[in-house]
Design a protein around this motif. Structure first.
Motif, PDB file in Angstrom:
ATOM      1  N   LEU A  92       1.037  -1.210  -0.220  1.00 13.81           N
ATOM      2  CA  LEU A  92      -0.211  -0.265   0.127  1.00 13.81           C
ATOM      3  C   LEU A  92       0.776   1.432   0.260  1.00 13.81           C
ATOM      4  CD1 LEU A  92      -3.011  -1.283   2.370  1.00 13.81           C
ATOM      5  CD2 LEU A  92      -2.231  -1.278  -0.363  1.00 13.81           C
ATOM      6  N   ASP A  93       2.083   1.403   1.154  1.00 13.19           N
ATOM      7  CA  ASP A  93       2.749   2.454   0.140  1.00 13.19           C
ATOM      8  C   ASP A  93       3.607   2.957  -0.598  1.00 13.19           C
ATOM      9  OD1 ASP A  93       2.345   3.055   3.589  1.00 13.19           O
ATOM     10  OD2 ASP A  93       3.822   2.420   4.448  1.00 13.19           O
ATOM     11  N   ARG A  94       3.451   1.524  -1.409  1.00 16.62           N
ATOM     12  CA  ARG A  94       4.325   1.726  -2.571  1.00 16.62           C
ATOM     13  C   ARG A  94       3.731   1.800  -3.781  1.00 16.62           C
ATOM     14  NH1 ARG A  94       9.048   1.668  -4.374  1.00 16.62           N
ATOM     15  NH2 ARG A  94       8.496   0.488  -6.254  1.00 16.62           N
ATOM     16  N   VAL A  95       1.685   2.611  -3.730  1.00 19.46           N
ATOM     17  CA  VAL A  95       0.970   3.054  -4.167  1.00 19.46           C
ATOM     18  C   VAL A  95       1.545   3.941  -4.550  1.00 19.46           C
ATOM     19  CG1 VAL A  95      -1.470   2.279  -4.813  1.00 19.46           C
ATOM     20  CG2 VAL A  95      -0.667   0.276  -4.101  1.00 19.46           C
ATOM     21  N   TRP A 105      -4.359   6.135 -11.530  1.00 19.43           N
ATOM     22  CA  TRP A 105      -4.939   5.055 -10.380  1.00 19.43           C
ATOM     23  C   TRP A 105      -5.821   6.131  -9.896  1.00 19.43           C
ATOM     24  CZ3 TRP A 105       0.200   3.161  -8.708  1.00 19.43           C
ATOM     25  CH2 TRP A 105       1.526   2.143  -9.394  1.00 19.43           C
ATOM     26  N   ALA A 106      -5.974   6.740 -10.154  1.00 25.45           N
ATOM     27  CA  ALA A 106      -6.807   8.431  -8.820  1.00 25.45           C
ATOM     28  C   ALA A 106      -8.045   7.657  -9.551  1.00 25.45           C
ATOM     29  CB  ALA A 106      -6.446   9.146  -8.988  1.00 25.45           C
ATOM     30  N   THR A 107      -8.704   7.398 -10.306  1.00 23.67           N
ATOM     31  CA  THR A 107     -10.044   6.087 -10.961  1.00 23.67           C
ATOM     32  C   THR A 107     -10.074   5.365 -10.702  1.00 23.67           C
ATOM     33  OG1 THR A 107      -9.162   7.420 -13.185  1.00 23.67           O
ATOM     34  CG2 THR A 107     -10.378   8.618 -11.766  1.00 23.67           C
ATOM     35  N   PHE A 111      -6.839   0.913  -6.961  1.00 27.54           N
ATOM     36  CA  PHE A 111      -5.484   1.762  -6.602  1.00 27.54           C
ATOM     37  C   PHE A 111      -6.374   3.222  -6.209  1.00 27.54           C
ATOM     38  CE2 PHE A 111      -3.972  -0.952 -10.250  1.00 27.54           C
ATOM     39  CZ  PHE A 111      -2.646  -1.285  -9.726  1.00 27.54           C
ATOM     40  N   LYS A 112      -7.594   3.072  -6.736  1.00 23.37           N
ATOM     41  CA  LYS A 112      -7.613   3.978  -6.138  1.00 23.37           C
ATOM     42  C   LYS A 112      -8.549   3.733  -4.223  1.00 23.37           C
ATOM     43  CE  LYS A 112     -12.371   7.006  -6.923  1.00 23.37           C
ATOM     44  NZ  LYS A 112     -12.988   6.377  -5.559  1.00 23.37           N
ATOM     45  N   ALA A 113      -8.740   2.601  -4.461  1.00 21.36           N
ATOM     46  CA  ALA A 113      -9.407   2.545  -2.906  1.00 21.36           C
ATOM     47  C   ALA A 113      -8.071   2.694  -2.107  1.00 21.36           C
ATOM     48  CB  ALA A 113      -9.770   0.618  -2.208  1.00 21.36           C
ATOM     49  N   VAL A 114      -6.651   2.629  -2.069  1.00 24.38           N
ATOM     50  CA  VAL A 114      -5.214   2.938  -1.729  1.00 24.38           C
ATOM     51  C   VAL A 114      -5.355   4.159  -1.347  1.00 24.38           C
ATOM     52  CG1 VAL A 114      -3.407   2.037  -1.555  1.00 24.38           C
ATOM     53  CG2 VAL A 114      -4.318   0.591  -2.826  1.00 24.38           C
ATOM     54  N   LEU A 115      -5.221   5.383  -2.436  1.00 25.61           N
ATOM     55  CA  LEU A 115      -4.856   6.327  -2.627  1.00 25.61           C
ATOM     56  C   LEU A 115      -5.623   7.043  -1.482  1.00 25.61           C
ATOM     57  CD1 LEU A 115      -3.548   6.821  -6.313  1.00 25.61           C
ATOM     58  CD2 LEU A 115      -2.821   6.528  -4.065  1.00 25.61           C
ATOM     59  N   GLU A 116      -6.998   6.819  -1.692  1.00 22.68           N
ATOM     60  CA  GLU A 116      -8.066   7.591  -0.586  1.00 22.68           C
ATOM     61  C   GLU A 116      -8.583   7.331   0.815  1.00 22.68           C
ATOM     62  OE1 GLU A 116     -11.874   7.120  -3.111  1.00 22.68           O
ATOM     63  OE2 GLU A 116     -11.202   9.005  -4.636  1.00 22.68           O
ATOM     64  N   GLY A 117      -7.860   5.554   0.933  1.00 17.53           N
ATOM     65  CA  GLY A 117      -7.809   5.576   1.904  1.00 17.53           C
ATOM     66  C   GLY A 117      -9.112   4.155   2.726  1.00 17.53           C
ATOM     67  N   ILE A 134       0.475  -6.694  -5.375  1.00 15.79           N
ATOM     68  CA  ILE A 134       1.331  -7.087  -5.141  1.00 15.79           C
ATOM     69  C   ILE A 134       2.523  -6.942  -6.622  1.00 15.79           C
ATOM     70  CG2 ILE A 134       2.277  -9.055  -4.921  1.00 15.79           C
ATOM     71  CD1 ILE A 134       1.286  -7.554  -2.403  1.00 15.79           C
ATOM     72  N   ALA A 135       1.088  -8.113  -7.524  1.00 19.79           N
ATOM     73  CA  ALA A 135       2.130  -7.659  -8.960  1.00 19.79           C
ATOM     74  C   ALA A 135       2.417  -6.025  -8.992  1.00 19.79           C
ATOM     75  CB  ALA A 135       1.131  -8.367  -9.941  1.00 19.79           C
ATOM     76  N   THR A 136       1.514  -5.545  -9.268  1.00 21.55           N
ATOM     77  CA  THR A 136       1.792  -3.768  -9.182  1.00 21.55           C
ATOM     78  C   THR A 136       3.519  -2.847  -9.447  1.00 21.55           C
ATOM     79  OG1 THR A 136       0.206  -3.475 -10.823  1.00 21.55           O
ATOM     80  CG2 THR A 136       1.036  -1.900 -10.095  1.00 21.55           C
TER      81      THR A 136
END
Length: 335
Positions: A92-95, A105-107, A111-117, A134-136
């Motif tokens: 998650l920190d890597r994202v 990724w913002a949309t 990834f969107k869920a990670v960035l928005e917590g 994980i793969a990314t």
């Protein structure tokens, strides 16, 4: 009067007598407890009994040193796994770190869920979403570059509850157990569902387990030769999942011997304990049951991380030792 020679004989004899008397009456020094962070309850007694049996030559239970193989799960067995697996926190920190290079990724979920917590949306993405993350975040670089990224993160990241480095949230009783087994001729291996190259950069420093004795999940790699320098490049494809039925396979492929002792904490370790203990011979199986909400966490059958359900039932049937963290451990974390 005695001659000088006679006096010396008497003095020497008296000294020898006193020394013999002191040897006779002086109690032997107490043995150092190899497991001081364990309470004197059934699990500690079971560990010591097993080790004594397999290391006593000339007995039916004796096991030669090359066959003394012990395997340990990592998450929840050797270090904390709540509120989420440490490697997931790393991903998650890597994202977040890579997000500036990926404005889409913002949309784009997950990834969107990670960035928005948004942990609810992330959970809804399920295993597929987590595998995509994980793969990314774990690919697109050489193995040497990935090792540096992991080492830098593990040195600076802090657990959200305890505000300590993750490498300080290892279980002191298990560190003592690893050392006790090695002192008695065991070779200790980590066999984890976590990434093999996520654990190897720090496993020796933290656990005393060298990288060649770490078995874990992996992604595919490609050999590259560039400007005369060889490297291994990490690809966004799963190679092997070292969890559940994968653990006995990983043990067979990496170690080549069936363990005689296995230590886990969840249903993901069930097959590893079965592989270790249900083939006859002298063996030992142990599960760590998280029961201490005050000093760590309390969970078993109803949790997303480290569910202990089927394996807990199997422990009663197969006579595996179950450690109650609250009752059996004097201390949880390493100081």
């Amino acid at each position: 009067m005695f001659a000088t020679r006679d006096f010396l004989k008497l003095a020497r004899g008296a000294a020898l007598g006193i020394a013999a008397a002191l040897l006779f009456v002086t109690p032997s020094l107490p043995q150092t407890d190899p497991l001081p962070s364990w309470n004197d309850t059934a699990p500690k007694a079971a560990i010591v009994s097993f080790v004594e049996k397999v290391t006593t030559a000339g007995t039916p239970d004796f096991v030669p040193e090359p066959e003394r193989i012990a395997v340990f799960d990592n998450d929840g067995t050797l270090w904390v796994e709540h509120p989420m697996y440490t490697q997931l926190a790393f991903a998650l920190d890597r994202v977040k770190a890579l997000a500036p290079q990926h404005p889409d990724w913002a949309t784009t979920q997950p990834f969107k869920a990670v960035l928005e917590g948004d942990m609810k949306a992330l959970a809804a993405a399920g295993e597929k979403g987590l595998m995509e993350i994980i793969a990314t975040t774990h690919s697109g670089m050489t193995t040497a570059q990935f090792q540096t990224i992991v080492s830098d993160w593990i040195a600076t990241a802090r657990d959200p509850r305890f505000q300590r480095p993750y490498t300080e949230l290892v279980y002191q009783p298990m560190l003592e157990l690893l050392a006790y087994l090695r002192a008695n001729g065991f070779k200790t291996f980590i066999v984890s569902g976590g990434g093999i190259e996520f654990m190897r950069p720090w496993s020796e420093q933290v656990y005393g387990v060298p990288p060649e004795q770490v078995v874990g999940s992996s992604i595919k790699t490609r050999f590259d030769m560039k400007d005369g320098a060889p490297s291994l490049f990490r690809l966004p494809e799963v190679n092997f999942i070292d969890d559940k039925v994968g653990k006995p396979i990983g043990i067979n492929e990496h170690i080549g011997r069936r363990p005689i002792a296995a230590f886990g904490n969840s249903d993901g370790d069930l097959e590893m304990l079965q592989w270790t203990t249900l083939a006859g011979g002298t063996h030992f199986g142990m599960l760590i049951h998280h029961t201490d909400a005050e000093r760590e966490y309390a969970y078993d059958r109803d949790t997303e991380f480290g569910r202990l359900d089927k394996a807990l039932d199997a422990a009663a049937v197969n006579q595996w030792t179950v450690v109650d963290m609250k009752t059996d451990w004097k201390q949880i974390f390493r100081n």
